[in-house]
Design a protein around this motif. Sequence first.
Motif, PDB file in Angstrom:
ATOM      1  N   MET A   1       0.836  -1.200   0.000  1.00  0.00           N
ATOM      2  CA  MET A   1       0.000   0.000   0.000  1.00  0.00           C
ATOM      3  C   MET A   1       0.871   1.252   0.000  1.00  0.00           C
ATOM      4  O   MET A   1       1.817   1.353   0.775  1.00  0.00           O
ATOM      5  N   LEU A   2       0.542   2.169  -0.892  1.00  0.00           N
ATOM      6  CA  LEU A   2       1.289   3.417  -0.983  1.00  0.00           C
ATOM      7  C   LEU A   2       0.348   4.584  -0.673  1.00  0.00           C
ATOM      8  O   LEU A   2      -0.723   4.703  -1.271  1.00  0.00           O
ATOM      9  N   ILE A   3       0.757   5.409   0.281  1.00  0.00           N
ATOM     10  CA  ILE A   3      -0.031   6.572   0.686  1.00  0.00           C
ATOM     11  C   ILE A   3       0.697   7.840   0.266  1.00  0.00           C
ATOM     12  O   ILE A   3       1.873   8.032   0.598  1.00  0.00           O
ATOM     13  N   VAL A   4       0.002   8.692  -0.473  1.00  0.00           N
ATOM     14  CA  VAL A   4       0.531   9.995  -0.862  1.00  0.00           C
ATOM     15  C   VAL A   4      -0.164  11.052   0.001  1.00  0.00           C
ATOM     16  O   VAL A   4      -1.386  11.201  -0.056  1.00  0.00           O
ATOM     17  N   GLY A   5       0.612  11.751   0.813  1.00  0.00           N
ATOM     18  CA  GLY A   5       0.045  12.793   1.671  1.00  0.00           C
ATOM     19  C   GLY A   5      -0.338  14.008   0.851  1.00  0.00           C
ATOM     20  O   GLY A   5       0.499  14.580   0.145  1.00  0.00           O
ATOM     21  N   GLU A   6      -1.601  14.438   0.947  1.00  0.00           N
ATOM     22  CA  GLU A   6      -2.158  15.436   0.038  1.00  0.00           C
ATOM     23  C   GLU A   6      -2.165  16.868   0.568  1.00  0.00           C
ATOM     24  O   GLU A   6      -2.653  17.775  -0.107  1.00  0.00           O
ATOM     25  N   LEU A   7      -1.624  17.113   1.756  1.00  0.00           N
ATOM     26  CA  LEU A   7      -1.920  18.367   2.452  1.00  0.00           C
ATOM     27  C   LEU A   7      -1.159  19.589   1.965  1.00  0.00           C
ATOM     28  O   LEU A   7      -1.596  20.718   2.191  1.00  0.00           O
ATOM     29  N   ILE A   8      -0.019  19.415   1.307  1.00  0.00           N
ATOM     30  CA  ILE A   8       0.729  20.594   0.847  1.00  0.00           C
ATOM     31  C   ILE A   8       0.201  20.974  -0.532  1.00  0.00           C
ATOM     32  O   ILE A   8       0.717  20.592  -1.578  1.00  0.00           O
ATOM     33  N   ASN A   9      -0.868  21.746  -0.480  1.00  0.00           N
ATOM     34  CA  ASN A   9      -1.609  22.145  -1.678  1.00  0.00           C
ATOM     35  C   ASN A   9      -2.121  23.563  -1.443  1.00  0.00           C
ATOM     36  O   ASN A   9      -2.848  23.814  -0.470  1.00  0.00           O
ATOM     37  N   THR A  10      -1.745  24.495  -2.307  1.00  0.00           N
ATOM     38  CA  THR A  10      -2.096  25.899  -2.070  1.00  0.00           C
ATOM     39  C   THR A  10      -3.576  26.196  -2.288  1.00  0.00           C
ATOM     40  O   THR A  10      -4.017  27.322  -2.058  1.00  0.00           O
TER      41      THR A  10
END
Length: 265
Positions: free
Chosen positions: A1-10
Motif C-alpha cells: 500500500m502506498l499513501i501519498v500525503g495530500e496536504l501541501i496544496n495551495t
Amino acid sequence: MLIVGELINTSRKAVKPAVEQRDAAFIRDLAQKQVEAGAHYVDVNCGTMVHDEVETMEWLVNTIQEVVTAPLCIDTPRMEAMEAGLAACKNGQPMVNSITAEKERYALVLPLILKYKAKVVALCMDDTGVPATAEQRITIVKKLVGDLTAAGVPEDDIYLDPLVTPISTGDHCGNDVLDTVRFIRQTYPKVHGACGLSNISYGLPNRKVLNQAFMIQTMAAGMDAYILDPLDKVMMGFVYASQALLGQDSFCMQYLNAYRNGVYE
C-alpha cells in the motif's frame, strides 16, 4: 500500500498564505507530520500560484526536503513547474501527478517521466473527457498501459487513477470505479491503482463516512495507492485494518504498530 500525503496544496486555506509568505517552518512541519503519520510520498501542489508557480514549486520542494527523506509527488498541470519540481527532487524516485490519454497532455508529460525515471499517476481520461462508464474507463486503461510500457515506463511505476465521480450524480458511479479497479488488478497485476476519495461523497452529508467506506471497498477490489490526508487517524486506521483483513499485512504487524502508536483511540 502506498499513501501519498495530500496536504501541501495551495488550494487549502491554511497552506496558501503560508506559501505566499514563504513560511518555511509551517511547510516543514506539515511535511514531517504527514510522513510520521504514514505517508510514503508527499504531494506538492502550488497550482493556484499562477504568476510564480515555477519559483514556488522549487521553493516548496527544497523546503520539504530539508526535513523529510520521503520522495515527492509533483502535482501540477504546468510543464515548467513540473520540470522544476522534478529537477529539484533528491529523495528517491519522484512521482508525476499526472498524465492522461489526452494527446497533447500525454506528449508533454511523457518526456519528463522518462527523463526523471519517475513513477506516474495516469488518469483514465482522454480527449473525449471524463469517461461515463466502466467500459470507457477500461478502454482508456488499455491504451495508457500499452502506450506507457511501449515508451519504456515499467508497469510497476504506473498508478492508474480510475477517476472517482460523485455517487450523488449517478447510482453507477461507485461501481464504475470498482469494476475498473478489478479489471486493472486482473489484467495488469504489476500495474497499480491510485485515487483520491473525496469526490465520491461530493454533495452529500456525512462525507467522511462515505469516503471511508469507499476506501475499504476499493481496497478489497485491488486498489493499492491513495492520495489522502494521513493525519486523519480514522482513515489511516481503516487502511491498516483493511490490509490486515485482506492478508496484506504479515502477522498483522502494521496493524499492531498502528495500535501501539495510538491510531485507534
